[in-house]
Each structure stands twice: as structure tokens, then as C-alpha cells.
Motif scaffolding. Structure first.
Motif, PDB file in Angstrom:
ATOM      1  N   ALA A 702       0.872  -1.244  -0.072  1.00 16.00           N
ATOM      2  CA  ALA A 702      -0.020   0.137   0.034  1.00 16.00           C
ATOM      3  C   ALA A 702       0.857   1.104   0.055  1.00 16.00           C
ATOM      4  O   ALA A 702       0.503   2.212  -0.587  1.00 16.00           O
ATOM      5  N   ILE A 703       1.872   1.269   0.871  1.00 18.14           N
ATOM      6  CA  ILE A 703       3.022   2.399   0.779  1.00 18.14           C
ATOM      7  C   ILE A 703       3.358   2.635  -0.683  1.00 18.14           C
ATOM      8  O   ILE A 703       3.421   3.690  -1.157  1.00 18.14           O
ATOM      9  N   VAL A 704       4.004   1.679  -1.316  1.00 20.02           N
ATOM     10  CA  VAL A 704       4.515   1.882  -2.648  1.00 20.02           C
ATOM     11  C   VAL A 704       3.289   2.216  -3.802  1.00 20.02           C
ATOM     12  O   VAL A 704       3.618   3.195  -4.318  1.00 20.02           O
ATOM     13  N   SER A 705       2.287   1.709  -3.587  1.00 16.53           N
ATOM     14  CA  SER A 705       1.100   1.944  -4.424  1.00 16.53           C
ATOM     15  C   SER A 705       0.708   3.621  -4.281  1.00 16.53           C
ATOM     16  O   SER A 705       0.474   4.370  -5.036  1.00 16.53           O
ATOM     17  N   THR A 706       0.612   4.002  -2.989  1.00 22.82           N
ATOM     18  CA  THR A 706       0.274   5.418  -2.491  1.00 22.82           C
ATOM     19  C   THR A 706       1.462   6.315  -2.916  1.00 22.82           C
ATOM     20  O   THR A 706       0.742   7.448  -3.709  1.00 22.82           O
ATOM     21  N   LEU A 707       2.427   5.860  -2.733  1.00 20.47           N
ATOM     22  CA  LEU A 707       3.595   6.910  -3.336  1.00 20.47           C
ATOM     23  C   LEU A 707       3.667   7.147  -4.875  1.00 20.47           C
ATOM     24  O   LEU A 707       3.796   8.188  -5.243  1.00 20.47           O
ATOM     25  N   HIS A 708       3.187   6.105  -5.551  1.00 22.27           N
ATOM     26  CA  HIS A 708       3.320   6.053  -6.947  1.00 22.27           C
ATOM     27  C   HIS A 708       2.025   7.028  -7.141  1.00 22.27           C
ATOM     28  O   HIS A 708       2.243   7.671  -8.130  1.00 22.27           O
ATOM     29  N   SER A 739      -7.748   5.597  -3.935  1.00 21.78           N
ATOM     30  CA  SER A 739      -6.716   4.746  -4.224  1.00 21.78           C
ATOM     31  C   SER A 739      -6.660   3.430  -3.193  1.00 21.78           C
ATOM     32  O   SER A 739      -6.736   2.440  -3.660  1.00 21.78           O
ATOM     33  N   LEU A 740      -6.350   3.809  -1.980  1.00 23.87           N
ATOM     34  CA  LEU A 740      -6.265   2.586  -0.992  1.00 23.87           C
ATOM     35  C   LEU A 740      -7.592   2.017  -0.978  1.00 23.87           C
ATOM     36  O   LEU A 740      -7.769   0.878  -0.623  1.00 23.87           O
ATOM     37  N   ASN A 741      -8.749   2.745  -1.215  1.00 23.25           N
ATOM     38  CA  ASN A 741     -10.192   1.974  -1.243  1.00 23.25           C
ATOM     39  C   ASN A 741     -10.269   0.851  -2.159  1.00 23.25           C
ATOM     40  O   ASN A 741     -10.483  -0.229  -1.843  1.00 23.25           O
TER      41      ASN A 741
END
Length: 851
Positions: A702-708, A739-741
Motif C-alpha cells: 500500500a505504501i508503494v502504491s500510494t507513493l506511486h 486509491s487505498l479504497n
């Protein structure tokens, strides 16, 4: 589960009815609502300044002026207590750098006596909340060469500022009430600021003058026998000062206050009976009248100066004793300025100078346009969402739409109950809630279809669909709720309005999606008892979809890395088009009243004002223009003067001012820091939540996806040149939540399949998870985009950057949840096992699980 107890049924109906009742007052006038019975709710939504027009001022107590004034008083008091009371000769100088005065004694042998006398000046400043608990305002000492010192303590300065803010709020409230405005908001912000919002008051310049003017009225005797020019040439006599006069000259007056304005009990605008010119009459209380009579009796033939905020208004010769306790102030007054001065004097003087560090004013025409645009966007967004759900789910779409309508009603009802202020971004939050609210129902309906496809009965499918979907619904909405809470605490004004509506929308969505939708479906099922449970009317994604998403993971991750690096590089090269929220300055939106605006003419008019960098650009309709002015040298006062000069110059060219925003460099720097901290705090809080709810690989993914998503969104701002302002931070945090949703929905299915299919290779399991949630992704994304497109077309230019970045964020967030968040689990070693273990059985299980 489908059998609701009578108590549960009553509670659900009661909540729905209360939501409707609290919403109803918004559709009637105040006069009509006032005639309702007392037991009915009467509180309606309060429209923000951007919807009804008005002025917003953020005032800050001027710390330097407080210190300077206090040191002046301290110097005067020290001279009095030493020379007058104790006969100790002294020379006193001010050490402004160290916030102290330095006393040099003419007779050093009197040092102990002088030090003891100075101790009597000590002042203990108490806290209004804790009576008797206070701090010493002064500290005493001596310099290395033996001179005595008396200085202000840091704690004393801070405590005095806090006390002055509280006093200032009361004075400001009195002044605003004198103007006859309705529902003003006057709030304390931090230790040294006051927020003032006055809806419906169009003359922002007049409001600024009335609120920010100290209005300290004092009476001084004019020094006889010497003019101000002579004093400047020869040196000031002891105990005197030079102040400017109304006529452009200077006056030499005694610095001792003969009489203070605190003795005034009334002040009214009037007319001079001889000249018929506007004047201000005043009346003293009994003590002031006696003092005034004594002064005028003892100084007949001498000049008496009336001083307002260190400017001499008038200095007439005392012709005869004035014993009646009243008088008049003459000057170059207009009817309005005389009335304003009377308002200031009646309300009392501000205890400290207040600087305007932020100003936002909206004209009524722009407010009306915003209401119209927001209403149209809401209607179109709502209708498109309703139609989309009907096409997708038919009868179950009707159930979802009933829940959606109740959801919006409950949001508006809750806002009304709380007395919250509805802003244009708040309307955007409601419209966005419409798009996102169907997400929970889509998850539930798709889950019911899965359970039905797996052979469960109708009742079992409905029960399992609701219970099994709740985990993903709760996790996905909590992440967005965290972002909304952080937005509320880091934002101000409109951003807080957006955060409140978004948070309320999430809470009401959880309520309506589960309890109300389940209640409706349960009642329907009891009445109809259908043999076949047809959930979906139109199938957008075929059953048993087997798209090999993981086969493209390397290409997708490589492309994302390239785009992320490019975004960072372009951000470093081009930077962001920072709005005045972050770089300070003024933004003025004007509308030409005689046809299309001519930016060239505006540039030519403003070029002669010597304001530095002035940007003029089209804004919205052909008649509208947005003008940006850089921060002016000279601080906040110079910025206000620049704004006034621009509005005056354009008024002569038939341009109407529709909106003004002015932000000081201090506030813009604070906003930048607060926004960065808030964004970081939101992401950390969300990831901590995910860490506890999932395994550590999911949190890292989730960290990687969010930073992306954040990096690409920043790149989007840098590439397009869209203004980056405070609402852009709101957009980024909302994108993070959205996005996290999406990511959590996929992760929840991965976690479930890991327990269910223990021998399925991780790559295949991820494909199964994404395909099984693809229907939800395809249905939720378009509904949210439809709502955002309605805002983009009709919401107005003010929230344009927010909406456009949100559209980009929805698209990139959907992409990252599939091609970044899921594949990253493979590389984090979530499930290290052979790629094939009974592939035929695995394929069979995958077929049964896919939707």
C-alpha cells in the motif's frame, strides 16, 4: 439476518425520519420555518462565503507593536517611579533588540534604592482560565558596566498576547454588530490570531478599516511656543513627541495622555451647526467629564489635540472651559467616515494592533453562480449515478438508489443539525459522495452473486453477501475517513467544509449500505419470495473472466517507474504553479460589465501601478479575468494598498470585483509546512491501520502504491500547469483515500483466497482476486467519474484544479490497485511456493470463484 427485530426496525426508521426532518428546513424560507411548532427542527445549512458572498479576514496581533508599546510604557513608568517618586536622577534608553530598557543613574550610589523602586513595576499576568495563576511580565538585572535593566519576559509577552486576543475579539464583535450584519463568525485561531467572517457584507475595504483599525483615542496638550518643524531642527523637548496631522503637517504634543478614550460613553455622527460639515460628537462618563472640565479650565487659550491611532485628528484652541462632558471632533469627514469613526469609538479601542494576514472576499454575483453551478453538478451527478445503477442492477439498483437518496438526505440533515457551513468544496464533497456511495452496494451485490453462483440458497446468498462484504467495505472506508479527519485539522475554511461533508458521507454510507439496504432487501424478500434471485440486469464484465493481469506486471511496473522518475524530474525542472495559498500575494477575479474582457487593456492599466509581477489571464467565461499580484515589499499593509489600487483602477474600466484573496507570506509559509505535515500524517495513519489489519507485505504494498499515485499526481500538476493550492492538497488526500479504497478491496479478496485456496500459486491467486473484484472496479470507477465530470463542467473555475486532479487520481488509483499494489506482493515474498501445484484443481477452483 433478514429478520429484523421490532426494535431494530424502529431504530432504522427513526434514523431515516430524523435525517429527513433535519433536511426539510433547507427547502423553506426562514420566515416559514419560524412559524413551525417548536418540536420541529429549524436549523438550516449555513452557506459559506463562497456561496452567498461576504468577507473573510484572518487578523494577527502585531507582536512588535505590543513590545514597542509596552517598552514605551515601561520607560515612562520607570522615569516616573525613579525621578518623580524617589528623586533619583536617571537617563533611560530602550534596548529594542533585547526587549528591555537600560537605566543609567546620575548617582551610582543610589543603585540599590533604584533597583528596589523598579521592583514595584512588576506585573503578574494571570490566565483567564486559572485565576491567580500567572507569570511575571518583567525581569530585572544589570549590564556588565553597572547599568540597571528592566525587560519583558518571553512568557509575559506570550501571556499578554493571548489576553489581548481575547479582548480584541470582544471589540471586533461589538464593531461588527454595530454594522448591522447577520450571523458573523468571530473565532480565535491559535495564540495570536482572530478569524472574522461576515456573510453578505460586500464592502470588504470598509470592513477591513473598521475591524483592523486600533481606534485608540487619546487627548494631549499641544506643546506651546514651538512648532514641530522647530523641534525637529533643535531637538525634542523632554516628554514630547511629534505626530502627523490630518492636513499633512505635523504637531508637537506632550506624550503624557491628558485624557483617554476609555472615558467615552457615546459617540455619534452629526453635523457642525456653523459649517454644516460632518463631525463626530462624543460624551464622557462622569469621571471623564470632570477631568475634561479641569483640563479645559486650566488651559484656556492653549491648543488641545485629539489623537486617533497616533494621528492628530484636530487640535483646536480651548476658547473656554468645557464642563458639560461632551464635545465634537472635526476633520475632513464624509458622512460614511464620520459614521465609521463613531462606530469605532462606541465599540472601544482594540487593545493591540491587528494585521490582516489573509483576506478572502466573494461578491454576491459570484456566490449565486457558485450555488447554481454546484446545484447543477449535484443534480447531474445524482441522476447519472441513479441511471447507471438502474442499468447495472435493475431492481437491486432501485434498492441501492433508495439508499443513496437517504444517504445524501442524511448528510444534509447532519450538516444542518451541526450548524455546519456549506462551501463550494463541500458541495463537491457531497457530489463525490454520490459517486463513491454506490461502491459499498456494488461490493454487496457482487458478493451476493458470488454466493449464489457457489450454490447457496437465496436467503443464504443475501446473508453471506452482506456479512462477507463488510470487511472490505469497512477497511476501504476507514482509510478515506482517516484522510478526511487529517484534512479537517490541517485545512481551513472551504477545505474543512469538504472534509466535514466527506467524513459525514463516509459514515452515512456505512449506515445506509449495510442497515438500510439490508432492511429494504429483507422486507422485499419477505413480501415477494422470488424463486430466482436476479441481481444484475446488465453484465459489464463476463462471468469467469480470466484476464492474466500478472503476466503484464513487469511491463506495468517498468512503465510506472519511468513515469514516476519523469514526474519527479519535471517537477524539479518546471516546479508547480503555486497558488497564493502557498506563495502569498493577491488574486482578484473581475468581470467586465460591457461584454468580453480585454486582458490587454487590463495589463496596460495595471502596468503603471508599479506592482511588480502582475499576471492577467482568462478565467471561466469570456467576461471573467483573474489577476495575480506578487507579494509587495513593505509587508501586509503594502499588499492591501496594492489590492485597493488594482480594484480602483479596474472599477474605472467598468470591471466588477467578484472575488479577492490575499495571503501574506507568513500564512503561505505556514500552509505549505502544515500541508506537507498533514499529508505525511494521513499516509502514516492509514498505513498503520493497514499494518494491523493485514500482513506487513500488504502495508508495504500500500505504501508503494500510494507513493506511486502521489508522485504521478504531482507530475500531473507540474505537466499541466494547473494551479496548486490548498484544495489541491485536499484532492491528493482524497486520491490517496480513493486509491487505498481500491487497493484494500483487492487485498481483502487476496487475504480471503489465501485462506480458502492454500495450494494455489501466488501469481494465479492474485489474478483470481483481481478478476473476482473487476466488476466492482468497473462499476464504481465510472460512477465516481460521472460525478466528477459533472463538477468539472458546472462546478465553476474555483474548484477546477481540485476536480481535474481528482479525475486523474481516480484513473491512476484504479490502475495502481491492479498493476502496482497486487504485483508488488509477489516481490515481497507474500507466499513463496512453487508456481504449479495441482493446476487442474486450482483452475477448477478459480472458475468457481470468479464472477
Amino acid at each position: 439476518m433478514l429478520q429484523f427485530s421490532p426494535l431494530r426496525t424502529v431504530l432504522i426508521l427513526l434514523v431515516a425520519i430524523c435525517g429527513i426532518l433535519f433536511t426539510v428546513p433547507n427547502f423553506f424560507s426562514k420566515e416559514q420555518v419560524a412559524g413551525w411548532p417548536d418540536w420541529l427542527p429549524k436549523q438550516a445549512l449555513v452557506l459559506g462565503l463562497d456561496l452567498q458572498g461576504g468577507s473573510h479576514l484572518l487578523l494577527q496581533v502585531n507582536r512588535e507593536s505590543i513590545i514597542t508599546e509596552r517598552l514605551t510604557d515601561l520607560r515612562r513608568d520607570a522615569r516616573s517611579v525613579l525621578a518623580n517618586d524617589n528623586g533619583i536622577g536617571n537617563i533611560i534608553t530602550t534596548d529594542a533588540a533585547n526587549n528591555r530598557i537600560v537605566i543609567e543613574l546620575t548617582d551610582p550610589s543610589q543603585r540599590d534604592a533604584a533597583a528596589a523602586a523598579l521592583q514595584g513595576l512588576q506585573n503578574v499576568i494571570t490566565d483567564s482560565f486559572f485565576a491567580g495563576v500567572g507569570v511575571n511580565e518583567l525581569e530585572f538585572g544589570q549590564t556588565p558596566d553597572g547599568k540597571l535593566t528592566a525587560g519583558l519576559t518571553e512568557e509575559g509577552i506570550n501571556r499578554r498576547m493571548s489576553s489581548l486576543v481575547a479582548q480584541s475579539m470582544e471589540v471586533i464583535r461589538n464593531r461588527v454588530d454595530e454594522l448591522g450584519t447577520t450571523e458573523p463568525t468571530i473565532q480565535r485561531q491559535g495564540d495570536d490570531r482572530v478569524l472574522v467572517q461576515v456573510p453578505g457584507f460586500e464592502d470588504s475595504d470598509r470592513l477591513k478599516n473598521i475591524i483592523s483599525q486600533t481606534a485608540r483615542l487619546t487627548f494631549h496638550m499641544v506643546y506651546p511656543g514651538m512648532s514641530a518643524a522647530q523641534a525637529q531642527a533643535q531637538g525634542l523637548p523632554a516628554g514630547t513627541m511629534i505626530l502627523p496631522g490630518q492636513d499633512g503637517g505635523n504637531e508637537l504634543i506632550y506624550d503624557d495622555v491628558a485624557l483617554g478614550g476609555e472615558s467615552l460613553v457615546d459617540a455619534q455622527p452629526s453635523y457642525d451647526q456653523q459649517t454644516n460639515r460632518p463631525v463626530v460628537t462624543f460624551r464622557f462618563d462622569t469621571r471623564g467629564a470632570i477631568t475634561f472640565g479641569e483640563i479645559t479650565s486650566a488651559n484656556v487659550g492653549q491648543r488641545f489635540a485629539v489623537v486617533l491611532d497616533n494621528r492628530v485628528l484636530t487640535a483646536p484652541v480651548i476658547q473656554q472651559p468645557i464642563t458639560g462632558g461632551s464635545g465634537q471632533i472635526t476633520g475632513n469627514f464624509t458622512v460614511e467616515s464620520a459614521n465609521d469613526l463613531a462606530v469605532l469609538l462606541r465599540a472601544g479601542a482594540l487593545p493591540a494592533s491587528l494585521d490582516i494576514v489573509e483576506e478572502r472576499s466573494v461578491g454576491p454575483s459570484l456566490g449565486a453562480d457558485s450555488v447554481r453551478g454546484g446545484a447543477i453538478a449535484g443534480i447531474i451527478g445524482g441522476i447519472s449515478t441513479v441511471v447507471f445503477m438502474l442499468i447495472a442492477y435493475g431492481l437491486f439498483g432501485v434498492f441501492a438508489n433508495i439508499a443513496l437518496v437517504l444517504n445524501i438526505v442524511m448528510v444534509i440533515g447532519a450538516l444542518s443539525l451541526l450548524g455546519a457551513t456549506l462551501t463550494l468544496p463541500g458541495i463537491a464533497g457531497i457530489v463525490l459522495t454520490m459517486g463513491m456511495a454506490v461502491d459499498a452496494n456494488v461490493l454487496i451485490f457482487e458478493r451476493i452473486r458470488e454466493e449464489k453462483a457457489n450454490g447457496r440458497s437465496n436467503v443464504q446468498s443475501i446473508q453471506a453477501g452482506f456479512s462477507n462484504a463488510m470487511s472490505a467495505i469497512l477497511d476501504s472506508n476507514v482509510t478515506t475517513l482517516i484522510a478526511a479527519i487529517v484534512l479537517f485539522f490541517l485545512g481551513s475554511g472551504p477545505v474543512q467544509g469538504f472534509a466535514v461533508t466527506l467524513a459525514l458521507g463516509i459514515l452515512t454510507t456505512l449506515l445506509t449500505a449495510y442497515f438500510i439496504t439490508l432492511f429494504i432487501i429483507g422486507r422485499w424478500y419477505d413480501w415477494v419470495r422470488p424463486k430466482n434471485l436476479k441481481i444484475q440486469l446488465t453484465r459489464f464484465i463476463p462471468d469467469n473472466t480470466k484476464i492474466p493481469f500478472m503476466n503484464w506486471r513487469r511491463i506495468a511496473i517498468t512503465a510506472s517507474v519511468v513515469l514516476s522518475v519523469a514526474s519527479i524530474a519535471w517537477f524539479g525542472i518546471a516546479g508547480l504553479n503555486l497558488g497564493i495559498d502557498f506563495k502569498g500575494g493577491s488574486a482578484i477575479e473581475v468581470q467586465h460589465q460591457g461584454g468580453p474582457a480585454d486582458p490587454g487593456v487590463i495589463r496596460e492599466v495595471l502596468s503603471g501601478l508599479d506592482l511588480g509581477d502582475v499576471q492577467v489571464q482568462g478565467f471561466g467565461t469570456p467576461e471573467d479575468v483573474l489577476i495575480r499580484i506578487e507579494l509587495q515589499p513593505g509587508g501586509d499593509a503594502a499588499q492591501q494598498v496594492a489590492t485597493d489600487r488594482v480594484t480602483e483602477a479596474l472599477a474605472a474600466e467598468n470591471y466588477e470585483v467578484r472575488r479577492i484573496e490575499a495571503v501574506s507570506g507568513t500564512v503561505s509559509g505556514e500552509l505549505a509546512m502544515t500541508s506537507a505535515i498533514g499529508l505525511s500524517v494521513a499516509v502514516v495513519c492509514i498505513l498503520i491501520y493497514l499494518w494491523f489489519r493485514f500482513e506487513w507485505q500488504f502495508a508495504v504494498g500500500a505504501i508503494v502504491s500510494t507513493l506511486h499515485d502521489v508522485i504521478l499526481t504531482i507530475g500531473f500538476f507540474a505537466l499541466t500547469g494547473i494551479e496548486f493550492n490548498q484544495t489541491s492538497i485536499a484532492a491528493i488526500l482524497t486520491i490517496v483515500g480513493y486509491s487505498l479504497n481500491d487497493t484494500v478491496v483487492v487485498y481483502d479478496r487476496v487475504r480471503e483466497f489465501m485462506r480458502k485456496y492454500r495450494k494455489v500459486p501466488i501469481v494465479e491467486l492474485l489474478n483470481m482476486s483481481i478478476n473476482s473484484t473487476l466488476s466492482r472496479t468497473v462499476l464504481t470507477g465510472p460512477t465516481t467519474l460521472l460525478a466528477l465530470l459533472a463538477l468539472a463542467l458546472f462546478g465553476g473555475e474555483v474548484i477546477q484544479s481540485f476536480v481535474l486532479s481528482m479525475i486523474f487520481g481516480v484513473l491512476i488509483g484504479t490502475y495502481s490497485s491492479i498493476f502496482i499494489a497486487a504485483p508488488i506482493l509477489v516481490y515481497l515474498g507474500l507466499k513463496d511456493r512453487p508456481e504449479a501445484d495441482k493446476p487442474a484443481a486450482a483452475e477448477k477452483r478459480a472458475d468457481g470463484a470468479a464472477v
